[in-house]
Design a protein around this motif. Structure first.
Motif, short mmCIF file in Angstrom:
data_model
loop_
_atom_site.label_atom_id
_atom_site.label_comp_id
_atom_site.label_asym_id
_atom_site.label_seq_id
_atom_site.Cartn_x
_atom_site.Cartn_y
_atom_site.Cartn_z
N VAL A 146 -2.81 13.94 -12.09
CA VAL A 146 -2.21 15.03 -11.30
C VAL A 146 -1.02 14.46 -10.53
CG1 VAL A 146 -2.67 16.80 -9.55
CG2 VAL A 146 -4.52 16.01 -11.03
N SER A 147 0.07 15.20 -10.53
CA SER A 147 1.25 14.74 -9.78
C SER A 147 2.03 15.96 -9.30
CB SER A 147 2.14 13.85 -10.66
OG SER A 147 2.58 14.59 -11.78
N ARG A 148 3.11 15.70 -8.58
CA ARG A 148 4.00 16.78 -8.14
C ARG A 148 5.26 16.72 -8.99
NH1 ARG A 148 8.09 16.46 -4.66
NH2 ARG A 148 7.34 14.53 -3.71
N SER A 159 -2.20 10.88 -9.83
CA SER A 159 -3.56 10.50 -9.45
C SER A 159 -4.58 10.97 -10.50
CB SER A 159 -3.87 11.14 -8.10
OG SER A 159 -5.15 10.83 -7.71
N PRO A 160 -5.47 10.08 -10.92
CA PRO A 160 -6.38 10.45 -12.01
C PRO A 160 -7.58 11.27 -11.59
CG PRO A 160 -6.78 8.19 -11.35
CD PRO A 160 -5.65 8.69 -10.49
N PHE A 211 0.84 -1.20 0.00
CA PHE A 211 0.00 0.00 0.00
C PHE A 211 0.87 1.25 0.00
CE2 PHE A 211 -3.04 -2.91 2.29
CZ PHE A 211 -3.93 -3.01 1.24
N PHE A 212 0.59 2.16 -0.93
CA PHE A 212 1.26 3.45 -0.98
C PHE A 212 2.78 3.32 -0.95
CE2 PHE A 212 -2.92 4.86 0.62
CZ PHE A 212 -3.18 5.84 -0.32
N LYS A 213 3.30 2.38 -1.73
CA LYS A 213 4.76 2.26 -1.83
C LYS A 213 5.35 3.61 -2.23
CE LYS A 213 8.30 -0.24 -4.37
NZ LYS A 213 8.58 -1.00 -5.60
N SER A 214 4.71 4.22 -3.22
CA SER A 214 5.02 5.60 -3.57
C SER A 214 3.70 6.24 -3.99
CB SER A 214 6.05 5.66 -4.71
OG SER A 214 5.55 4.94 -5.81
N VAL A 215 3.68 7.56 -4.00
CA VAL A 215 2.44 8.24 -4.36
C VAL A 215 2.48 8.53 -5.86
CG1 VAL A 215 0.92 10.18 -3.85
CG2 VAL A 215 2.34 9.19 -2.04
N GLU A 216 1.74 7.75 -6.60
CA GLU A 216 1.75 7.84 -8.06
C GLU A 216 0.84 8.99 -8.53
OE1 GLU A 216 3.68 5.96 -9.84
OE2 GLU A 216 4.33 4.67 -8.18
#
Lengths: 228, 140
Positions: free
Chosen positions: B117-119, B25-26, B18-23
């Motif tokens: 959406v991402s950083r 997001s659609p 879970f949430f290994k990394s924050v991908e």
């Protein structure tokens, strides 16, 4: 906790979780209502201890239809855990009593431990999780926060880091709690609070109920392997 | 049989990452199509500005809209990884179901797109990764 009691507790909690999610489909989204009405009825049979092995087998067959209907789990991780509890409990019923049946139920307990430990392990090796950046990203742009106002939390980096470390630490030390009954009860209480927080902040309500349904397997395992 | 096995195996042997990394997001956006072009892109089922603590607690027991929104996120991720008619139809079905009859005039079509959406460094970045074919309103 005895094997029979733990198995029955898991069945009851799983039945309640299935009734809750089925009701959301039948009366809420009205998506495939007949499909989930059938699941609701089967779960009611399990709840009231009526023809439990057959109802569980029916739920297993139903799960295959639902997996095909949605080309995978409808609700990601919570559906996966719900089905894992279902398959393990069903196997524990239909397999010969004794070691084989206990192994099926024990497998569930092992997977629950791994669900926390692996989640902690993948986070601690990620610098973004250690700095709190990853949690800030979850609030900033992921689809999970239940309201736009919650996104403001992303602007509090110190609080994000202070919130990340207890979660990572708890997930990593969770397996140790199996060694001592009071520690396990404390760990499960914290885990429940963690799932409650996720449900409130991220709308993941189904995780709460299916993970709770898996906890009796841990209480039973603790009685088998616990040192104290 | 193989398909059934591929659906059940991840349940029996879960990854739990879970949430290994924050991908990225659609977000699903939709638009009416006029003269062959989408008009005004709007976010599909935007989240509320505020949810009170009482509402949060109630949603522990009754949360169908939110769970369907989470399924929509899964569909969007599936479409970008491997677009299938099933995933695309499920999104179209929900958009058409939410539209009031007077929102889609006869012969008018509806289209959706997936914005991820991402950083990017310190900035928020948005990228359109999928645009659907138009579908006629009323074709639920």
């Amino acid at each position: 906790m005895s094997f029979d009691l733990a198995l029955r507790a898991s069945e009851i909690l799983l039945a309640l979780a299935f009734i809750q999610s089925s009701a959301e489909h039948v009366f809420g989204t009205r998506d495939a209502p007949l499909l989930f009405a059938v699941r609701g009825v089967l779960a009611v049979l399990v709840l009231f201890n009526i023809a439990v092995p057959w109802a569980l087998i029916g739920l297993c067959l139903h799960s295959v239809v639902a997996l095909h209907r949605y080309q995978g789990p409808y609700n990601g991780g919570s559906d996966r855990m719900g089905l894992l509890v279902l398959y393990c409990v069903t196997l524990a019923h239909v397999l010969p009593a004794g070691l084989i049946s206990e192994t099926a139920f024990g497998y569930l307990g092992i997977q629950v431990v791994m669900s926390y430990f692996i989640s902690g392990k993948v986070k601690i090796v990620n610098p973004d999780w250690r700095s709190g950046r990853a949690l800030a990203d979850v609030f900033a742009f992921s689809a999970y926060p239940v309201s736009e106002r919650l996104r403001d939390l992303a602007n509090r980096p110190r609080q994000m880091m202070l919130a990340s470390w207890p979660v990572i630490g708890f997930e990593l030390v969770f397996p140790i709690s199996l060694l001592w009954a009071p520690a396990l009860v404390l760990a499960l209480t914290i885990a429940f609070a963690f799932h409650l927080a996720n449900a409130c902040l991220f709308g993941l309500n189904r995780f709460v109920w299916v993970w709770v349904a898996s906890y009796p397997s841990l209480l039973w395992i603790q009685g088998r392997i616990g040192l104290f | 049989m193989l398909r059934t096995l591929s659906l059940i195996l991840p349940v029996l042997v879960p990854s739990w990452r879970f949430f290994k990394s924050v991908e990225p997001s659609p977000r699903v956006q939709w638009a009416l199509v006029a003269d062959g072009s989408p008009t005004d892109w709007r976010e599909f089922r935007p989240g509320p500005a505020v949810v009170t603590p009482f509402e949060m607690l109630m949603r522990l027991f009754w949360n169908p809209a939110r769970n369907d929104a989470l399924f929509l996120v899964s569909l969007a991720e599936r479409i970008v990884q491997n677009p299938t008619p099933h995933s695309i139809n499920e999104v179209n079905k929900r958009i058409l179901a939410d539209l009031a009859p007077d929102q889609v005039s006869t012969g008018q079509s509806v289209q959706f797109r997936l914005v991820f959406v991402s950083r990017n460094g310190e900035a928020r970045s948005e990228e359109v990764l999928y645009v659907s074919e138009p579908v006629k309103g009323g074709a639920k």
